[in-house]
Design an enzyme around this catalytic site. Sequence first.
Site, PDB file in Angstrom:
ATOM      1  N   LYS A 296       0.791  -1.226   0.000  1.00  0.00           N
ATOM      2  CA  LYS A 296       0.000   0.000   0.000  1.00  0.00           C
ATOM      3  C   LYS A 296       0.830   1.287   0.000  1.00  0.00           C
ATOM      4  CE  LYS A 296      -4.416  -1.265   0.081  1.00  0.00           C
ATOM      5  NZ  LYS A 296      -5.420  -0.728  -0.851  1.00  0.00           N
TER       6      LYS A 296
ATOM      7  N   SER B  28       0.325 -10.082  -0.649  1.00  0.00           N
ATOM      8  CA  SER B  28       0.089  -8.638  -0.570  1.00  0.00           C
ATOM      9  C   SER B  28       0.318  -8.015   0.796  1.00  0.00           C
ATOM     10  CB  SER B  28      -1.341  -8.314  -1.024  1.00  0.00           C
ATOM     11  OG  SER B  28      -2.281  -9.012  -0.221  1.00  0.00           O
TER      12      SER B  28
END
Length: 408
Positions: free
Chosen positions: A52, A302
């Site tokens: 992110k 992720s």
Amino acid sequence: MTEFQSRARAAEEAMRAAFPETPLLRNDHLSQLYGADIWLKREDLSPVRSYKLRGAFNAMRKQTGEALFVAASAGNHAQGVAWMCRQFDVKGVIFMPVTTPQQKIRKTEMFGGANVEIRLIGDYFDDCLHAAQAFVAAEGGHFLSPFDDDDVIEGQASVAVEVERQLGRLPDLMVVPVGGGGLASGLFSYFGTSVQYTFVEPLGGACLRAALEAGEPVALPQVNTFADGAAVAKIGEKTFACLRDVGVANTLTINEDRLCTTMLDMLNVEGIVLEPAGALSVDALKDLGLSIRGRTVVCITSGGNFDFERLPEVKERAQRYSGVKKYFILRLPQRPGALRDFLNFLGPEDDIARFEYLKKSARNFGSVLIGIETSRPQNFQTLLAKLDAHGFTYQDITENETVAQFVI
């Protein structure tokens, strides 16, 4: 080279001043297991343990002169924004759901320091999203979307830039987790149709699949927040515009309990700590099976922001899904020796993990809540056959979510 690829490469190059690239590592265990050349793009090893910060960096570097950034996040985007607020020395107000794991809240505070203020509101991401947007309308600042932003999508595409360079060729298949669609949009916009994709969502948050079936973004009636990094009720407008033609056949939904078995496997076998959303791409290999034999597959892990206080829950879910732990309501005669009779039915591999019984007056029978662990699922067939043969009344409540919420 397309214009988008050029921008993504420029973004990736600029990022090196703020943080190093994440490794692309071949996983021998998974490669042998599935007969494929399987690589893990380890976004769980970034400074904030997720991808992110890429989108946050790219969006914030383009807002020169902006002094206040506002964000809404279930955790990972918040950490990326907090990290970048400190890097760029700007202020940030970050709205997070009350249900966000404490580990992610503490890390956000640590990464942002005095540069950020955290406000907890609502039970779901969409609640704090509305609060953040209302704050911007009333107080000002730049709203930094976790996924539905062109600059954020471009920043997430830096993952693709690194994969292409590190692998030295294009993979045959990219397995990509999907929440709001920012990462998936970035990868798809960069690689286009030159590679194949499998887009993976948690069963309780499959907003991409819902949008593909409806032909437009739609809000899910409810969201299971276990895989909080991918628990989004509605995919973004801009991200769906990128993904509208990927096809339902290229999506997978993963049962949250099955996801726990992969989290434990990766921890116990590989020593890799993955959060639920971070394990989606690896778990999807179970469904892809023979279709990936002999192919080069890149799975995006992720995120690795996992609070180990949740480990007992993960183990519990994994055991229940694997069939080695079950819960029963047992109707037991209220007489001396009744419990001993039941215990004699247990096999050498069976163990009692939970037992609650309250003897009630003026009744011939009482109810027992009992949890049993065993080493093999088929052991329960033997146990239940014995109970049936001796006339015991019982109810298996393992999969009864309504009952389980109160007693398990």
